[in-house]
Write an enzyme that holds these catalytic residues in place. Structure first.
Site, PDB file in Angstrom:
ATOM      1  CE1 TYR A   1      -4.066  -2.344   5.129  1.00 53.46           C
ATOM      2  CE2 TYR A   1      -2.949  -0.066   4.776  1.00 53.46           C
ATOM      3  CZ  TYR A   1      -3.407  -1.785   4.294  1.00 53.46           C
ATOM      4  OH  TYR A   1      -3.802  -1.601   3.268  1.00 53.46           O
TER       5      TYR A   1
ATOM      6  CB  SER B   1      -0.747   0.142   1.530  1.00 49.46           C
ATOM      7  OG  SER B   1      -1.319   1.407   1.247  1.00 49.46           O
TER       8      SER B   1
ATOM      9  CE  LYS C   1      -1.758  -4.236   3.185  1.00 47.13           C
ATOM     10  NZ  LYS C   1      -1.559  -5.339   2.129  1.00 47.13           N
TER      11      LYS C   1
HETATM   12  P1  NAP Z   1     -12.042  -5.502  -0.340  1.00 39.98           P
HETATM   13  O1  NAP Z   1     -12.347  -5.001  -1.628  1.00 39.98           O
HETATM   14  O2  NAP Z   1     -12.568  -4.927   0.510  1.00 39.98           O
HETATM   15  O3  NAP Z   1     -11.829  -7.220  -0.704  1.00 39.98           O
HETATM   16  C1  NAP Z   1     -11.572  -7.621   0.080  1.00 39.98           C
HETATM   17  C2  NAP Z   1     -11.324  -9.007  -0.556  1.00 39.98           C
HETATM   18  O4  NAP Z   1     -10.769 -10.201   0.265  1.00 39.98           O
HETATM   19  C3  NAP Z   1     -12.345  -9.600  -0.682  1.00 39.98           C
HETATM   20  O5  NAP Z   1     -12.953 -10.412  -1.392  1.00 39.98           O
HETATM   21  C4  NAP Z   1     -13.291 -10.790   0.725  1.00 39.98           C
HETATM   22  O6  NAP Z   1     -13.308 -12.061   0.463  1.00 39.98           O
HETATM   23  C5  NAP Z   1     -11.277 -11.103   0.622  1.00 39.98           C
HETATM   24  N1  NAP Z   1      -9.964 -11.025   2.438  1.00 39.98           N
HETATM   25  C6  NAP Z   1     -10.412 -10.396   3.643  1.00 39.98           C
HETATM   26  N2  NAP Z   1      -9.617 -11.556   3.909  1.00 39.98           N
HETATM   27  C7  NAP Z   1      -9.621 -12.640   3.795  1.00 39.98           C
HETATM   28  C8  NAP Z   1      -8.581 -13.511   4.303  1.00 39.98           C
HETATM   29  N3  NAP Z   1      -7.827 -13.144   5.366  1.00 39.98           N
HETATM   30  N4  NAP Z   1      -7.984 -14.382   3.421  1.00 39.98           N
HETATM   31  C9  NAP Z   1      -8.780 -14.564   2.149  1.00 39.98           C
HETATM   32  N5  NAP Z   1      -9.575 -13.230   1.437  1.00 39.98           N
HETATM   33  C10 NAP Z   1      -9.530 -12.705   2.538  1.00 39.98           C
HETATM   34  O7  NAP Z   1     -10.176  -5.079  -0.313  1.00 39.98           O
HETATM   35  P2  NAP Z   1      -9.489  -4.323  -1.527  1.00 39.98           P
HETATM   36  O8  NAP Z   1      -9.070  -2.863  -0.990  1.00 39.98           O
HETATM   37  O9  NAP Z   1      -9.162  -4.383  -2.632  1.00 39.98           O
HETATM   38  O10 NAP Z   1      -7.384  -4.499  -0.737  1.00 39.98           O
HETATM   39  C11 NAP Z   1      -7.231  -5.536  -1.452  1.00 39.98           C
HETATM   40  C12 NAP Z   1      -5.754  -5.357  -1.003  1.00 39.98           C
HETATM   41  O11 NAP Z   1      -5.428  -3.771  -0.968  1.00 39.98           O
HETATM   42  C13 NAP Z   1      -5.626  -4.787   0.657  1.00 39.98           C
HETATM   43  O12 NAP Z   1      -4.194  -6.246   0.625  1.00 39.98           O
HETATM   44  C14 NAP Z   1      -5.675  -4.240   0.711  1.00 39.98           C
HETATM   45  O13 NAP Z   1      -4.351  -3.729   1.996  1.00 39.98           O
HETATM   46  C15 NAP Z   1      -4.507  -3.489  -0.584  1.00 39.98           C
HETATM   47  N6  NAP Z   1      -4.598  -1.898  -0.378  1.00 39.98           N
HETATM   48  C16 NAP Z   1      -5.890  -1.564  -0.753  1.00 39.98           C
HETATM   49  C17 NAP Z   1      -6.175  -0.459  -0.904  1.00 39.98           C
HETATM   50  C18 NAP Z   1      -7.555   0.869  -1.426  1.00 39.98           C
HETATM   51  O14 NAP Z   1      -7.432   2.070  -1.252  1.00 39.98           O
HETATM   52  N7  NAP Z   1      -8.474  -0.361  -1.312  1.00 39.98           N
HETATM   53  C19 NAP Z   1      -5.097   1.021  -1.168  1.00 39.98           C
HETATM   54  C20 NAP Z   1      -3.510   0.679  -0.999  1.00 39.98           C
HETATM   55  C21 NAP Z   1      -3.514  -1.010  -0.578  1.00 39.98           C
HETATM   56  P3  NAP Z   1     -13.748 -13.217   2.142  1.00 39.98           P
HETATM   57  O15 NAP Z   1     -14.592 -12.005   2.488  1.00 39.98           O
HETATM   58  O16 NAP Z   1     -14.833 -13.953   1.314  1.00 39.98           O
HETATM   59  O17 NAP Z   1     -11.989 -13.134   3.184  1.00 39.98           O
END
Ligand code: NAP
Length: 268
Positions: free
Chosen positions: A172, A159, A176
């Site tokens: 968090y 991130s 990261k």
């Molecule tokens: P999201 O839209 O909330 O999606 C989360 C996904 O992860 C869902 O498919 C969920 O499905 C699954 N999940 C959650 N916990 C899990 C676990 N312990 N094991 C396996 N699957 C799991 O999240 P996102 O924003 O796409 O984030 C994805 C990644 O990007 C993360 O690493 C996050 O830190 C990173 N990131 C996001 C942002 C942002 O702004 N969105 C920015 C920087 C980095 P289930 O509920 O079925 O498990």
């Protein structure tokens, strides 16, 4: 204006090529958000993809949705902290698709909101268990499969907060940052084996995970002020970066983190 930019980038991401034809990818946490878009993009570029997350219903729905688009995918429940789940994720991918070339470690947890030293021990342990230890174990456990194919590619999803800590996401952010180190250390030790290890550091991307920031008008506007491009990123844009990193177009790139943040400050 914001909508125009977003429509533009969504259209761009529908362009696909066959550069991942013959490859097999495992993407964790891929039934929603960034992971979903990565799985979809890798499949659009010709890979066979194993999608996974904790909830069986979401896994089945995602497989159905992507299959309906004509993409080659299968699904498997996998909570990344569960050793048996991880093991069967890889075993079943090999059984289904014949091997594994690509791992994208994308799952993360953030049970604590607040500055780093306000984080309680159980939350700290959970954050590091899901975000760091599971990424490490997934990479370690996929190695025999990549070695069987005489090469491969691992991506960790970090991130922008790993480079520039977010005050309210203290622990968090530190987790990261650890992934940036894991990327460098693993890349160096695997470089002679034709296994590349790289990292994606997204900025603020509109997903459920970021909705606390993007759905609230005050925090939305405050965040947009910090983004030179003055918009949040799309999940499709993240899929595009990962597709590049795992493709032969990035064959001389290892140990690197690509920051995709619309120009947000990204110096560690
Ligand atoms: P999201 O839209 O909330 O999606 C989360 C996904 O992860 C869902 O498919 C969920 O499905 C699954 N999940 C959650 N916990 C899990 C676990 N312990 N094991 C396996 N699957 C799991 O999240 P996102 O924003 O796409 O984030 C994805 C990644 O990007 C993360 O690493 C996050 O830190 C990173 N990131 C996001 C942002 C942002 O702004 N969105 C920015 C920087 C980095 P289930 O509920 O079925 O498990």
């Amino acid at each position: 204006m914001l909508k125009v930019f977003q429509n533009f980038s969504r259209k761009m991401s529908t362009i696909s090529s066959n550069r991942l034809s013959g490859k097999v990818a495992v993407v964790t946490a891929s039934t929603d958000g960034i992971g979903y878009a990565i799985a979809r993009r890798l499949a659009q570029e010709g890979a066979k993809v194993m999608v996974s997350s904790r909830k069986e219903k979401k896994v089945n729905e995602t497989v159905q949705k992507l299959t309906n688009e004509g993409l080659s995918v299968a699904g498997q429940v996998c909570h990344v902290s569960n050793a048996e789940h991880r093991q069967s994720l890889f075993k079943n991918t090999k059984e289904k698709f014949g091997g594994i070339d690509i791992l994208v470690s994308n799952a993360a947890a953030n049970p604590s909101v607040g500055s780093v030293l306000d984080c309680d021990e159980p939350s700290w342990d959970k954050i590091f268990d899901v975000n760091v230890k599971s990424s490490f174990l997934l990479a370690k456990e996929v190695l025999p499969y990549l070695r069987e194919r005489k090469g491969g590619s691992i991506i960790f999803v970090s991130s922008i907060a790993g480079l520039q800590p977010f005050q309210l996401l203290g622990a968090y952010s530190v987790s990261k940052t650890a992934l940036l180190g894991l990327t460098k250390a693993a890349a160096e030790s695997l470089a002679t084996e034709n296994i590349r290890v790289n990292c994606l550091a997204p900025g603020i991307i509109e997903t459920k995970f970021s909705s606390a920031i993007t759905d609230n008008e005050i925090s939305r506007n405050a965040s947009l002020e910090k983004i030179p491009m003055q918009r949040f990123g799309t999940i499709e844009e993240m899929g595009g970066v990962v597709a590049f990193l795992v493709s032969d177009d990035a064959s001389y790139i290892t140990g690197e983190t690509i920051v995709a943040s619309g120009g947000m400050q990204s110096r560690l």
